[in-house]
Design a protein around this motif. Structure first.
Motif, PDB file in Angstrom:
ATOM      1  N   TYR A  28      -5.861   0.812  -3.962  1.00 18.36           N
ATOM      2  CA  TYR A  28      -4.747   1.893  -4.145  1.00 18.36           C
ATOM      3  C   TYR A  28      -5.208   3.133  -3.429  1.00 18.36           C
ATOM      4  O   TYR A  28      -4.436   3.945  -2.885  1.00 18.36           O
ATOM      5  CB  TYR A  28      -5.010   2.340  -5.789  1.00 18.36           C
ATOM      6  N   HIS A  29      -6.611   3.348  -3.264  1.00 13.47           N
ATOM      7  CA  HIS A  29      -6.971   4.505  -2.662  1.00 13.47           C
ATOM      8  C   HIS A  29      -7.257   4.311  -1.122  1.00 13.47           C
ATOM      9  O   HIS A  29      -7.506   5.283  -0.316  1.00 13.47           O
ATOM     10  CB  HIS A  29      -8.154   5.117  -3.302  1.00 13.47           C
ATOM     11  N   ARG A  31      -5.917   4.422   2.529  1.00 14.17           N
ATOM     12  CA  ARG A  31      -4.647   4.991   2.884  1.00 14.17           C
ATOM     13  C   ARG A  31      -4.240   4.305   4.297  1.00 14.17           C
ATOM     14  O   ARG A  31      -3.200   4.470   4.541  1.00 14.17           O
ATOM     15  CB  ARG A  31      -5.045   6.647   3.560  1.00 14.17           C
ATOM     16  N   LEU A  33      -3.039   1.324   6.088  1.00 14.13           N
ATOM     17  CA  LEU A  33      -2.480   0.286   5.597  1.00 14.13           C
ATOM     18  C   LEU A  33      -3.055  -1.104   6.496  1.00 14.13           C
ATOM     19  O   LEU A  33      -2.780  -2.082   5.780  1.00 14.13           O
ATOM     20  CB  LEU A  33      -0.816   0.302   5.700  1.00 14.13           C
ATOM     21  N   LEU A  36      -5.727  -1.971   4.428  1.00 15.58           N
ATOM     22  CA  LEU A  36      -5.454  -2.630   3.096  1.00 15.58           C
ATOM     23  C   LEU A  36      -5.213  -4.290   3.481  1.00 15.58           C
ATOM     24  O   LEU A  36      -5.613  -4.729   2.559  1.00 15.58           O
ATOM     25  CB  LEU A  36      -4.253  -1.729   2.737  1.00 15.58           C
ATOM     26  N   GLN A  58       1.712  -4.490  -6.442  1.00 12.65           N
ATOM     27  CA  GLN A  58       1.731  -2.866  -6.009  1.00 12.65           C
ATOM     28  C   GLN A  58       1.481  -3.018  -4.314  1.00 12.65           C
ATOM     29  O   GLN A  58       1.897  -2.314  -3.950  1.00 12.65           O
ATOM     30  CB  GLN A  58       0.507  -2.267  -6.766  1.00 12.65           C
ATOM     31  N   THR A  59       0.596  -3.775  -3.978  1.00  6.07           N
ATOM     32  CA  THR A  59       0.198  -3.944  -2.618  1.00  6.07           C
ATOM     33  C   THR A  59       1.493  -4.303  -1.716  1.00  6.07           C
ATOM     34  O   THR A  59       2.048  -3.678  -0.719  1.00  6.07           O
ATOM     35  CB  THR A  59      -0.726  -4.959  -2.179  1.00  6.07           C
ATOM     36  N   ARG A  61       4.830  -3.721  -2.561  1.00  7.70           N
ATOM     37  CA  ARG A  61       5.521  -2.887  -2.813  1.00  7.70           C
ATOM     38  C   ARG A  61       5.334  -1.529  -1.628  1.00  7.70           C
ATOM     39  O   ARG A  61       6.165  -0.976  -1.006  1.00  7.70           O
ATOM     40  CB  ARG A  61       5.788  -2.112  -4.196  1.00  7.70           C
ATOM     41  N   ARG A  62       3.661  -1.417  -1.688  1.00  6.04           N
ATOM     42  CA  ARG A  62       3.520  -0.318  -0.875  1.00  6.04           C
ATOM     43  C   ARG A  62       3.676  -0.504   0.765  1.00  6.04           C
ATOM     44  O   ARG A  62       4.329   0.260   1.639  1.00  6.04           O
ATOM     45  CB  ARG A  62       2.011  -0.133  -0.854  1.00  6.04           C
ATOM     46  N   LEU A  63       3.609  -1.979   1.062  1.00  2.63           N
ATOM     47  CA  LEU A  63       3.766  -2.020   2.519  1.00  2.63           C
ATOM     48  C   LEU A  63       5.254  -2.258   2.732  1.00  2.63           C
ATOM     49  O   LEU A  63       5.746  -1.773   3.898  1.00  2.63           O
ATOM     50  CB  LEU A  63       3.039  -3.554   2.762  1.00  2.63           C
ATOM     51  N   SER A  65       7.606  -0.498   1.302  1.00  2.00           N
ATOM     52  CA  SER A  65       8.189   0.861   1.237  1.00  2.00           C
ATOM     53  C   SER A  65       7.805   1.710   2.493  1.00  2.00           C
ATOM     54  O   SER A  65       8.460   2.424   2.994  1.00  2.00           O
ATOM     55  CB  SER A  65       7.646   1.622   0.067  1.00  2.00           C
ATOM     56  N   ALA A  66       6.712   1.274   3.310  1.00  2.00           N
ATOM     57  CA  ALA A  66       6.263   1.791   4.302  1.00  2.00           C
ATOM     58  C   ALA A  66       6.924   0.853   5.563  1.00  2.00           C
ATOM     59  O   ALA A  66       6.760   0.997   7.085  1.00  2.00           O
ATOM     60  CB  ALA A  66       4.842   1.491   4.767  1.00  2.00           C
TER      61      ALA A  66
END
Length: 376
Positions: A28-29, A31, A33, A36, A58-59, A61-63, A65-66
């Motif tokens: 999560y922390h 930054r 990617l 990550l 969560q991972t 979704r982060r990727l 969304s980017a």
């Protein structure tokens, strides 16, 4: 030994549950990617990590969304090397994750590859594929997949299958097809559940199909399904759109007897109804009730009330609402806030307008670039 490898080794040698929180915090922390992705693939070497569905979710979704879809593909395709890929639950998870990343072709490929891996295809993976279709907004494909696979696979759809189908129809606005699909539920030995009715009612009431909404509301009341707050919120939206505010208030009051607690969506539905009805006094009254409740105003609240207050030239209240958006850190559209500034200028309250512009343009969580127009 690196931190990642130490954690992996701990996972591999310990029979205890993995320290999911430390892994989650590390990912999560992170930054960067690219790092990550590297960490995720390394952590995936541990069977214990591969059980952490929420971390996968969560991972991805982060990727997504980017807009890093190549990296979504990289981490999910990497999972196919592990034995779990021959288990339906794990394959279904990958299908769902690809859907959440709006990568339906990849989701479909995972599904199609299941027989090659001697992985059983049941209604579970079938539903995952349907859900991926909806999440990827390929609504027009849902009926095709539903009909084709139930015939080819011989899988009997369950209520989850029908709920996904109904969701797709509502998203497409194909409300005339809803009756037909709803009728199939009983014929195939299923029973509509709370999700079925909530999906239907929200889709119908929020799209101006009030009469159809009332028909399914009556069906729900006659079924052995107890409505929840979402059900009531859906009907309140319908009543508000029809300006049936006496009934809406009665329905709101009914919540107490059902031991249901109104939320911000409940209050917003009633507030929106009184705004549609042009009733400033009642809109203010229900806004005050919302503020005094355990809920809090949100973006939708202010997006409804600020234009309404400006339209009726109640700029004192409009200024109050303007300031409240910053207290609650609601990211209201700049055009909504500009209405208050412009209204003050037209009412020859330019100094107050300048103060609002300063607040809007200098706050820390969002700078709005509001402007002062010349007085007419």
């Amino acid at each position: 030994m690196s931190t990642i490898n130490r954690i992996i080794r701990t996972f591999s040698t310990s029979t205890a549950a993995p320290p999911a929180k430390s892994i989650y915090d590390d990912l999560y922390h992170e930054r960067n990617l690219k790092r990550l992705v590297h960490k995720f693939k390394n952590f995936s070497q541990s069977p214990s990590f591969r059980k952490q569905a929420n971390v996968y979710d969560q991972t991805v979704r982060r990727l997504a969304s980017a807009k890093k879809h190549k990296w979504v593909e990289e981490i999910l395709e990497d999972q196919k090397q592990y034995n779990e890929i021959s288990k339906e639950g794990f394959a279904a998870r990958l299908i769902s994750l690809y859907g959440k990343a709006a990568m339906f072709d990849h989701a479909s490929k995972v599904f199609d590859e299941m027989p090659e891996r001697k992985c059983e295809q049941t209604v579970k993976s079938f539903n995952a594929l349907l859900g991926a279709c909806v999440n990827a907004k390929k609504f027009d494909k849902v009926d095709e997949i539903f009909r084709e696979l139930t015939g080819k696979m011989g899988v009997s759809p369950n209520i989850v299958s029908y709920n996904i189908m109904i969701k797709a129809l509502c998203e497409m606005g194909s409300f005339d097809s809803v009756d037909s699909v709803f009728g199939e539920i009983g014929k195939n030995g299923c029973e509509p559940d709370l999700i079925t009715f909530n999906t239907l009612l929200f889709g119908l009431y929020s799209n101006g199909r009030f009469v159809d909404g009332e028909k399914f509301w009556a069906k729900m009341m006659n079924a052995s399904v107890s409505p929840d707050i979402r059900t009531y919120n859906a009907r309140l939206i319908g009543l508000a759109s029809e300006k049936k505010m006496v009934v809406a208030v009665e329905l709101f009051n009914e919540l107490c007897s059902k031991n249901l607690k109104p939320d911000m969506f409940t209050y917003n539905a009633v507030i929106n109804g009184f705004c549609n009805d042009g009733n400033l006094q009642e809109a203010k009254k229900w806004y005050a009730k919302l503020v005094q409740s355990d809920s809090a105003p949100n973006k939708a609240t202010f997006t409804t009330l600020i234009p309404f207050a400006c339209k009726l030239s109640d700029f004192d209240w409009a200024v109050e609402l303007f300031n409240r958006t910053f207290e609650h850190k609601c990211l209201v559209d700049p055009n909504v806030l500009q209405l208050v500034v412009d209204g003050l200028v037209k009412a020859s309250r330019t100094e107050e307008a300048k103060e609002l512009v300063e607040i809007g343009n200098s706050n820390k969580f969002r700078r709005y670039n509001l402007t002062i127009l010349a007085e007419e």
